[in-house]
Design an enzyme around this catalytic site. Structure first.
Site, PDB file in Angstrom:
ATOM      1  N   GLU A 126       0.828  -1.286  -0.001  1.00 15.82           N
ATOM      2  CA  GLU A 126       0.070  -0.017   0.025  1.00 15.82           C
ATOM      3  C   GLU A 126       0.694   1.388  -0.027  1.00 15.82           C
ATOM      4  O   GLU A 126       0.213   2.300  -0.619  1.00 15.82           O
ATOM      5  CB  GLU A 126      -0.776  -0.073   1.157  1.00 15.82           C
ATOM      6  CG  GLU A 126      -2.123  -1.055   1.187  1.00 15.82           C
ATOM      7  CD  GLU A 126      -1.539  -2.403   1.646  1.00 15.82           C
ATOM      8  OE1 GLU A 126      -2.367  -3.223   1.436  1.00 15.82           O
ATOM      9  OE2 GLU A 126      -0.426  -2.600   2.085  1.00 15.82           O
ATOM     10  N   PRO A 181      11.108 -13.534  -1.263  1.00 13.99           N
ATOM     11  CA  PRO A 181      10.200 -13.882  -0.718  1.00 13.99           C
ATOM     12  C   PRO A 181       9.239 -12.454  -0.063  1.00 13.99           C
ATOM     13  O   PRO A 181       9.944 -11.440  -0.174  1.00 13.99           O
ATOM     14  CB  PRO A 181      10.839 -14.597   0.638  1.00 13.99           C
ATOM     15  CG  PRO A 181      12.051 -14.979   0.102  1.00 13.99           C
ATOM     16  CD  PRO A 181      12.263 -14.080  -0.964  1.00 13.99           C
ATOM     17  N   MET A 211      15.044  -5.890   0.563  1.00  9.76           N
ATOM     18  CA  MET A 211      13.507  -5.147   0.562  1.00  9.76           C
ATOM     19  C   MET A 211      13.807  -3.953  -0.457  1.00  9.76           C
ATOM     20  O   MET A 211      14.817  -3.366  -0.412  1.00  9.76           O
ATOM     21  CB  MET A 211      12.768  -5.017   1.818  1.00  9.76           C
ATOM     22  CG  MET A 211      12.527  -6.142   2.775  1.00  9.76           C
ATOM     23  SD  MET A 211      11.458  -7.328   2.017  1.00  9.76           S
ATOM     24  CE  MET A 211       9.747  -6.456   2.133  1.00  9.76           C
ATOM     25  N   GLY A 212      12.846  -3.812  -1.273  1.00  7.32           N
ATOM     26  CA  GLY A 212      12.650  -2.597  -1.911  1.00  7.32           C
ATOM     27  C   GLY A 212      13.387  -2.631  -3.294  1.00  7.32           C
ATOM     28  O   GLY A 212      13.531  -1.498  -3.896  1.00  7.32           O
ATOM     29  N   GLU A 213      13.836  -3.629  -3.604  1.00  7.81           N
ATOM     30  CA  GLU A 213      14.722  -3.929  -4.918  1.00  7.81           C
ATOM     31  C   GLU A 213      13.881  -4.704  -6.042  1.00  7.81           C
ATOM     32  O   GLU A 213      14.502  -5.120  -6.984  1.00  7.81           O
ATOM     33  CB  GLU A 213      16.007  -4.505  -4.634  1.00  7.81           C
ATOM     34  CG  GLU A 213      17.027  -3.732  -3.960  1.00  7.81           C
ATOM     35  CD  GLU A 213      18.301  -4.246  -4.123  1.00  7.81           C
ATOM     36  OE1 GLU A 213      19.413  -3.561  -4.411  1.00  7.81           O
ATOM     37  OE2 GLU A 213      18.586  -5.471  -3.503  1.00  7.81           O
ATOM     38  N   ASN A 264       0.356  -7.599  -6.400  1.00  5.74           N
ATOM     39  CA  ASN A 264       0.233  -6.726  -7.665  1.00  5.74           C
ATOM     40  C   ASN A 264       1.073  -7.136  -9.058  1.00  5.74           C
ATOM     41  O   ASN A 264       2.261  -7.339  -8.960  1.00  5.74           O
ATOM     42  CB  ASN A 264       1.044  -5.282  -7.033  1.00  5.74           C
ATOM     43  CG  ASN A 264       0.717  -4.199  -8.273  1.00  5.74           C
ATOM     44  OD1 ASN A 264       0.322  -4.273  -9.338  1.00  5.74           O
ATOM     45  ND2 ASN A 264       1.187  -3.095  -7.837  1.00  5.74           N
ATOM     46  N   LEU A 270       1.095  -5.367 -11.616  1.00  5.51           N
ATOM     47  CA  LEU A 270       1.036  -4.342 -12.498  1.00  5.51           C
ATOM     48  C   LEU A 270       2.666  -3.872 -12.863  1.00  5.51           C
ATOM     49  O   LEU A 270       2.917  -3.191 -13.910  1.00  5.51           O
ATOM     50  CB  LEU A 270       0.298  -3.115 -12.005  1.00  5.51           C
ATOM     51  CG  LEU A 270      -1.054  -3.355 -12.039  1.00  5.51           C
ATOM     52  CD1 LEU A 270      -1.930  -2.132 -11.586  1.00  5.51           C
ATOM     53  CD2 LEU A 270      -1.847  -3.864 -13.579  1.00  5.51           C
ATOM     54  N   GLU A 271       3.495  -3.865 -11.678  1.00  7.44           N
ATOM     55  CA  GLU A 271       5.046  -3.548 -11.564  1.00  7.44           C
ATOM     56  C   GLU A 271       5.780  -4.395 -12.898  1.00  7.44           C
ATOM     57  O   GLU A 271       6.239  -3.443 -13.572  1.00  7.44           O
ATOM     58  CB  GLU A 271       5.523  -3.965 -10.372  1.00  7.44           C
ATOM     59  CG  GLU A 271       5.526  -2.876  -9.459  1.00  7.44           C
ATOM     60  CD  GLU A 271       6.404  -2.857  -8.252  1.00  7.44           C
ATOM     61  OE1 GLU A 271       7.207  -3.849  -8.189  1.00  7.44           O
ATOM     62  OE2 GLU A 271       6.366  -1.997  -7.507  1.00  7.44           O
TER      63      GLU A 271
END
Length: 423
Positions: A60, A268, A309-311, A335, A337-338
């Site tokens: 989110e 994961p 995380m975040g990559e 998601n 859509l990425e």
């Protein structure tokens, strides 16, 4: 009814804290900053008269960032607060927006905690993402005359049935909401079905389509493909859950005989599971390289484990095909859509209830492949590997699907801006 709800919530606090402690065994961040969950803060002073956004977790928050950035560009002196409820969401807010916003955890929906939160920050506008309905929080917004909006709102059939069982709690909460910006017409109908007035709900689309893909991500992804993966055929499995990795490890072992250059990249969903996934792969006698090891895959590497995380966008950009997880087990999906926006061919499983409308539309546009079981996944990967033209067509259709459905952020911003101008 709200008094009874609050009393029950107070009684459950010991169990809620025990659950935090239990979750902290694998994710230590859950035992940190627990005072914030009761609106007790280490800092004495925070910005006040803020525009407050709430995003539950990582996904989110990621969807919210383009809207927040757009608002910040238009209102340079804006004081923004973003709350989350999970450590992964918190970490992502700090990593992406840093000091441009204030961030704390959302307090539990207890009258005293909510009141303290409001006194600390004195929000001028409240913007809640997706499906969060908190009776005490919403009531406090009403009592303090804080305009309250639910944006990118979605409501599953299951959640709708649950809310319909407690109308005495839900209807007064929704009465405090100025506008519900729903993703789809079905979501609009469900919100009306649980007690919202028709005039309160507008179908404005899904802001997740307005995804930002910097050119640098595409360039860096192409570089990773060469430097880390030596131009192997890269199959990325994203946002996997418990019991899901085992399915793909078995598929990989089957496919490896037919695609010798195949490399399986696993990302994961939850960081506390990184070590478990590594162990699973090793138990299958597969060679594992970790992202945190910061080294290239060897010719005999089977699994590249994205233990950061975040990559994910970056690694989507380095992949030949992608499977979006949370969909081979009854989690509800994630998601898609990425990878579509990055023009990566997409596969996903049968459990996509959280993205039901997107799934229906993307399949109608023949822009992704849904696999019902392990055998279908195996066949789909083989078909994509064997036919580069098929991969390209699927990727282009996926990207076009995203572009055709963009514009929700502009519509949501236009409405929120009217409130921001008043503050």
């Amino acid at each position: 009814m709200r008094i009874l709800y609050s009393c029950l919530f107070y009684l459950l606090i010991p169990f809620i804290l025990l659950r935090l402690l239990w979750r902290s065994i694998k994710a230590p961040a859950y035992r940190c900053r627990w005072r914030e969950r009761f609106a007790f803060y280490n800092k004495n002073r925070f910005p006040q008269n803020v525009i407050w956004f709430h995003a539950v977790s990582f996904g989110e928050a990621e969807s919210l960032f383009p809207l927040v950035r757009h608002i910040q560009k238009q209102h340079l002196d804006l004081k923004a607060l973003i709350t989350t409820t999970t450590p992964t969401g918190s970490a992502r807010v700090k990593a992406v927006l840093g000091g441009t916003v204030e961030h704390v955890y959302l307090p539990y929906d207890l009258p005293d905690a909510v009141d303290r939160f409001m006194q600390y920050f004195k929000p001028q506008l409240a913007v809640i993402m997706e499906t969060e309905i908190w009776p005490n929080l919403f009531a406090c917004c009403g009592e303090n005359q804080i305009p309250l909006y639910i944006i990118n709102a979605r409501l599953s059939e299951k959640s709708s049935r649950g809310y319909q069982k407690i109308p005495a709690l839900v209807r007064p909460a929704l009465a405090q909401v100025k506008l519900i910006a729903a993703q789809t017409e079905d979501d609009t109908d469900r919100f009306i079905g649980i007690g919202a007035e028709a005039a309160q709900v507008k179908t404005l689309g899904n802001i997740k389509f307005d995804i930002e893909i910097p050119v640098e991500i595409i360039e860096q992804g192409a570089q990773l493909k060469v430097s880390l993966f030596s131009d192997r055929f890269v199959w990325l499995i994203a946002s996997t859950h418990k019991d899901e990795e085992a399915i793909f490890l078995e598929i990989y072992k089957t496919l490896k005989h037919q695609i010798p250059e195949l490399l399986l990249v696993i990302a994961p969903r939850h960081p506390e599971r990184f070590s478990d996934v590594k162990k699973q792969a090793e138990q299958h006698q597969l060679s594992v390289t970790l992202r945190t090891e910061d080294k290239a895959c060897q010719p005999d590497t089977d699994i590249y484990l994205l233990d950061t995380m975040g990559e994910l966008k970056l690694f989507y950009a380095s992949a030949d095909i992608a499977f979006v997880g949370g969909s081979m087990v009854p989690t509800g999906g994630h998601n898609i859509l990425e990878p579509a926006a990055l023009a990566i061919p997409i596969l996903f499983g049968p459990y996509m209830v959280n993205f039901k409308e997107i799934t229906r539309q993307i399949l109608k546009n023949e822009a992704a492949i849904q696999c019902q079981d392990q055998a279908e996944v195996t066949r789909a990967v083989m078909a994509l590997y064997a036919d580069p033209v098929y991969r390209q067509v699927l990727a282009e259709k996926g990207k076009a699907f995203v572009q055709q459905n963009q514009g929700a952020i502009a519509r949501v911003y236009e409405i929120l801006n009217q409130e921001i101008i008043k503050t």
